[in-house]
Write a protein that holds these residues in place. Structure first.
Motif, PDB file in Angstrom:
ATOM      1  N   MET A   1       0.849  -1.175   0.000  1.00  0.00           N
ATOM      2  CA  MET A   1       0.000   0.000   0.000  1.00  0.00           C
ATOM      3  C   MET A   1       0.894   1.238   0.000  1.00  0.00           C
ATOM      4  N   THR A   2       0.578   2.172  -0.870  1.00  0.00           N
ATOM      5  CA  THR A   2       1.383   3.386  -0.996  1.00  0.00           C
ATOM      6  C   THR A   2       1.112   4.331   0.176  1.00  0.00           C
ATOM      7  N   PRO A   3       2.028   5.258   0.425  1.00  0.00           N
ATOM      8  CA  PRO A   3       1.800   6.229   1.502  1.00  0.00           C
ATOM      9  C   PRO A   3       0.540   7.070   1.291  1.00  0.00           C
ATOM     10  N   GLU A   4       0.233   7.384   0.033  1.00  0.00           N
ATOM     11  CA  GLU A   4      -0.972   8.164  -0.257  1.00  0.00           C
ATOM     12  C   GLU A   4      -2.229   7.393   0.129  1.00  0.00           C
ATOM     13  N   ARG A   5      -2.235   6.108  -0.179  1.00  0.00           N
ATOM     14  CA  ARG A   5      -3.403   5.295   0.159  1.00  0.00           C
ATOM     15  C   ARG A   5      -3.502   5.076   1.660  1.00  0.00           C
ATOM     16  N   ARG A   6      -2.374   4.972   2.348  1.00  0.00           N
ATOM     17  CA  ARG A   6      -2.394   4.868   3.809  1.00  0.00           C
ATOM     18  C   ARG A   6      -2.950   6.143   4.434  1.00  0.00           C
ATOM     19  N   SER A   7      -2.531   7.279   3.907  1.00  0.00           N
ATOM     20  CA  SER A   7      -3.042   8.560   4.410  1.00  0.00           C
ATOM     21  C   SER A   7      -4.541   8.690   4.153  1.00  0.00           C
ATOM     22  N   ALA A   8      -4.971   8.262   2.987  1.00  0.00           N
ATOM     23  CA  ALA A   8      -6.399   8.308   2.666  1.00  0.00           C
ATOM     24  C   ALA A   8      -7.189   7.389   3.593  1.00  0.00           C
ATOM     25  N   ALA A   9      -6.636   6.227   3.898  1.00  0.00           N
ATOM     26  CA  ALA A   9      -7.314   5.302   4.809  1.00  0.00           C
ATOM     27  C   ALA A   9      -7.401   5.888   6.211  1.00  0.00           C
ATOM     28  N   ALA A  10      -6.336   6.528   6.672  1.00  0.00           N
ATOM     29  CA  ALA A  10      -6.349   7.155   7.998  1.00  0.00           C
ATOM     30  C   ALA A  10      -7.373   8.283   8.055  1.00  0.00           C
ATOM     31  N   LEU A  11      -7.435   9.096   7.001  1.00  0.00           N
ATOM     32  CA  LEU A  11      -8.412  10.180   6.942  1.00  0.00           C
ATOM     33  C   LEU A  11      -9.836   9.635   6.925  1.00  0.00           C
ATOM     34  N   ALA A  12     -10.048   8.577   6.164  1.00  0.00           N
ATOM     35  CA  ALA A  12     -11.383   7.972   6.091  1.00  0.00           C
ATOM     36  C   ALA A  12     -11.804   7.423   7.453  1.00  0.00           C
ATOM     37  N   MET A  13     -10.893   6.777   8.152  1.00  0.00           N
ATOM     38  CA  MET A  13     -11.228   6.232   9.479  1.00  0.00           C
ATOM     39  C   MET A  13     -11.496   7.352  10.482  1.00  0.00           C
ATOM     40  N   LEU A  14     -10.691   8.394  10.455  1.00  0.00           N
ATOM     41  CA  LEU A  14     -10.880   9.509  11.376  1.00  0.00           C
ATOM     42  C   LEU A  14     -12.207  10.216  11.109  1.00  0.00           C
ATOM     43  N   ALA A  15     -12.481  10.508   9.845  1.00  0.00           N
ATOM     44  CA  ALA A  15     -13.732  11.185   9.501  1.00  0.00           C
ATOM     45  C   ALA A  15     -14.935  10.292   9.810  1.00  0.00           C
ATOM     46  N   GLY A  16     -14.818   9.010   9.530  1.00  0.00           N
ATOM     47  CA  GLY A  16     -15.914   8.088   9.836  1.00  0.00           C
ATOM     48  C   GLY A  16     -16.177   7.989  11.332  1.00  0.00           C
ATOM     49  N   ALA A  17     -15.119   7.945  12.124  1.00  0.00           N
ATOM     50  CA  ALA A  17     -15.282   7.892  13.584  1.00  0.00           C
ATOM     51  C   ALA A  17     -15.920   9.171  14.109  1.00  0.00           C
ATOM     52  N   ALA A  18     -15.511  10.309  13.572  1.00  0.00           N
ATOM     53  CA  ALA A  18     -16.100  11.582  13.994  1.00  0.00           C
ATOM     54  C   ALA A  18     -17.581  11.648  13.635  1.00  0.00           C
ATOM     55  N   LEU A  19     -17.922  11.171  12.447  1.00  0.00           N
ATOM     56  CA  LEU A  19     -19.327  11.164  12.038  1.00  0.00           C
ATOM     57  C   LEU A  19     -20.153  10.223  12.903  1.00  0.00           C
ATOM     58  N   LEU A  20     -19.603   9.071  13.226  1.00  0.00           N
ATOM     59  CA  LEU A  20     -20.316   8.116  14.079  1.00  0.00           C
ATOM     60  C   LEU A  20     -20.540   8.706  15.476  1.00  0.00           C
ATOM     61  N   LEU A  21     -19.529   9.352  16.025  1.00  0.00           N
ATOM     62  CA  LEU A  21     -19.668   9.989  17.329  1.00  0.00           C
ATOM     63  C   LEU A  21     -20.742  11.075  17.286  1.00  0.00           C
ATOM     64  N   GLN A  22     -20.720  11.895  16.247  1.00  0.00           N
ATOM     65  CA  GLN A  22     -21.720  12.960  16.127  1.00  0.00           C
ATOM     66  C   GLN A  22     -23.121  12.390  15.983  1.00  0.00           C
ATOM     67  N   LEU A  23     -23.259  11.290  15.254  1.00  0.00           N
ATOM     68  CA  LEU A  23     -24.566  10.654  15.099  1.00  0.00           C
ATOM     69  C   LEU A  23     -25.078  10.139  16.438  1.00  0.00           C
ATOM     70  N   VAL A  24     -24.216   9.474  17.193  1.00  0.00           N
ATOM     71  CA  VAL A  24     -24.616   8.954  18.512  1.00  0.00           C
ATOM     72  C   VAL A  24     -25.042  10.102  19.426  1.00  0.00           C
ATOM     73  N   LEU A  25     -24.268  11.176  19.432  1.00  0.00           N
ATOM     74  CA  LEU A  25     -24.612  12.319  20.277  1.00  0.00           C
ATOM     75  C   LEU A  25     -25.928  12.967  19.844  1.00  0.00           C
ATOM     76  N   SER A  26     -26.143  13.096  18.549  1.00  0.00           N
ATOM     77  CA  SER A  26     -27.387  13.695  18.049  1.00  0.00           C
ATOM     78  C   SER A  26     -28.593  12.834  18.398  1.00  0.00           C
ATOM     79  N   LEU A  27     -28.450  11.523  18.249  1.00  0.00           N
ATOM     80  CA  LEU A  27     -29.548  10.626  18.609  1.00  0.00           C
ATOM     81  C   LEU A  27     -29.835  10.698  20.103  1.00  0.00           C
ATOM     82  N   ARG A  28     -28.788  10.737  20.894  1.00  0.00           N
ATOM     83  CA  ARG A  28     -28.961  10.798  22.349  1.00  0.00           C
ATOM     84  C   ARG A  28     -29.658  12.097  22.768  1.00  0.00           C
TER      85      ARG A  28
END
Length: 89
Positions: A1-28
């Motif tokens: 895996m290239t460094p660019e794809r690793r960076s994209a994967a890290a960004l995707a995981m971070l953004a996905g985790a932030a969205l999931l947290l925001q969804l849980v908080l909004s539902l609560r």
């Protein structure tokens, strides 16, 4: 895996985790306020920031998984424009 794809994967995981947290908080907040989960979901989807972050997460995930590195410049341009607007606002 290239460094660019690793960076994209890290960004995707971070953004996905932030969205999931925001969804849980909004539902609560919706449930605790007596308005229900649907209201919380509506509140979650009502923010341009959340939608922009979702677009960035999707583009980053595509960049991490696609063999071409997700080089669809039109969608990347849309994501960059949306995030710049969020940052300015």
């Amino acid at each position: 895996m290239t460094p660019e794809r690793r960076s994209a994967a890290a960004l995707a995981m971070l953004a996905g985790a932030a969205l999931l947290l925001q969804l849980v908080l909004s539902l609560r907040i919706g449930i605790d306020g007596g308005r229900g989960a649907l209201h919380g979901l509506w509140q979650f989807l009502g923010y341009f920031t959340v939608l922009s972050n979702g677009l960035v997460a999707w583009i980053a995930l595509r960049g991490a998984l696609a063999m071409d590195g997700g080089r669809d410049l039109r969608w990347r341009g849309c994501a960059v424009t949306a995030i710049v607007l969020v940052g300015i606002g």
